[in-house]
Design a protein around this motif. Structure first.
Motif, mmCIF file in Angstrom:
data_model
loop_
_atom_site.group_PDB
_atom_site.id
_atom_site.type_symbol
_atom_site.label_atom_id
_atom_site.label_comp_id
_atom_site.label_asym_id
_atom_site.label_seq_id
_atom_site.Cartn_x
_atom_site.Cartn_y
_atom_site.Cartn_z
ATOM 1 N N LYS A 12 -32.446 -1.823 -29.915
ATOM 2 C CA LYS A 12 -33.067 -1.405 -28.619
ATOM 3 C C LYS A 12 -31.953 -1.629 -27.347
ATOM 4 N N ASP A 14 -32.021 -1.521 -24.226
ATOM 5 C CA ASP A 14 -32.259 -2.035 -23.208
ATOM 6 C C ASP A 14 -32.613 -3.846 -23.654
ATOM 7 N N TYR A 49 -40.541 -7.961 -25.049
ATOM 8 C CA TYR A 49 -40.113 -6.664 -25.078
ATOM 9 C C TYR A 49 -41.268 -5.932 -24.337
ATOM 10 N N LYS A 53 -39.989 -3.703 -20.894
ATOM 11 C CA LYS A 53 -40.052 -2.274 -20.630
ATOM 12 C C LYS A 53 -40.482 -1.615 -19.402
#
Length: 201
Positions: A12, A14, A49, A53
């Motif tokens: 991921k 980010d 997470y 997001k």
């Protein structure tokens, strides 16, 4: 190739950026600390997470994490936020954010800054933990227990010892990067160069 913390899902981008650029970096800016407290309190019961997001949506919903502006939000604002699909639509957590902003300001008025209050728990120097494997990550510590207990006494919501410890990790009060992680030692040196005691006193 960089060696990173074992907890990180490197698939991921980010999440990798957050680990590489933010997690564990000492923060003494009050608006940034309020942002982290807001996001950590929203996380309660969820994965970090999930909140990460939604961070840009939280920033827009809560006025750029301007603590004074959030403290003045009303029941009308709460109702509007309950219709906002970009954030966690939990009424108790939304109201807690407004409450926490008000309590945050009270701490600022007492200590001069929230940062001074927060960093006093570690005597203005990050705690460096020996993280060799997954079993070495603490969930809570004696300090996070004391910190959370005092926050509760001051009226903060959704900030128990585990959430507070996650906040301590994120804001650099503790360096919990794995010993082999490429960020561990640079953050140790960065913290030494800051002299937070002088900055905040």
């Amino acid at each position: 190739m960089c060696t990173r913390c074992l907890w990180l899902d490197a698939s991921k981008p980010d999440y990798v950026a957050y680990h590489d650029e933010e997690w564990g970096v000492p923060i003494w800016n009050d608006n940034k600390l309020f942002e982290f407290i807001t996001l950590e309190s929203a996380q309660a019961g969820l994965s970090w997470y999930t909140i990460l997001k939604k961070r840009t949506h939280y920033r827009a919903a809560f006025k750029g994490f301007d603590v004074e502006a959030v403290a003045k939000m009303t029941e009308t604002d709460v109702e509007q936020l309950m219709d906002n699909p970009g954030i966690i639509r939990n009424r108790a957590k939304i109201k807690a954010t407004i409450n926490n902003a008000q309590r945050f300001i009270a701490v600022q008025q007492e200590y001069g800054s929230f940062a001074k209050y927060q960093w006093s728990y570690v005597d203005f120097e990050p705690i460096i933990n020996d993280i060799r494997g997954r079993e070495d990550y603490p969930a809570t510590t004696e300090i996070s227990e004391r910190f959370a207990k005092d926050l509760k006494k001051r009226g903060f919501k959704f900030l128990g010892p585990t959430t507070v410890y996650a906040h301590m990790q994120a804001s650099g009060m503790v360096n919990d990067h794995d010993n082999d992680c490429f960020r561990k030692n640079p953050l140790i040196e960065h913290a030494k160069s800051l002299d937070l005691r002088s900055l905040l006193n």
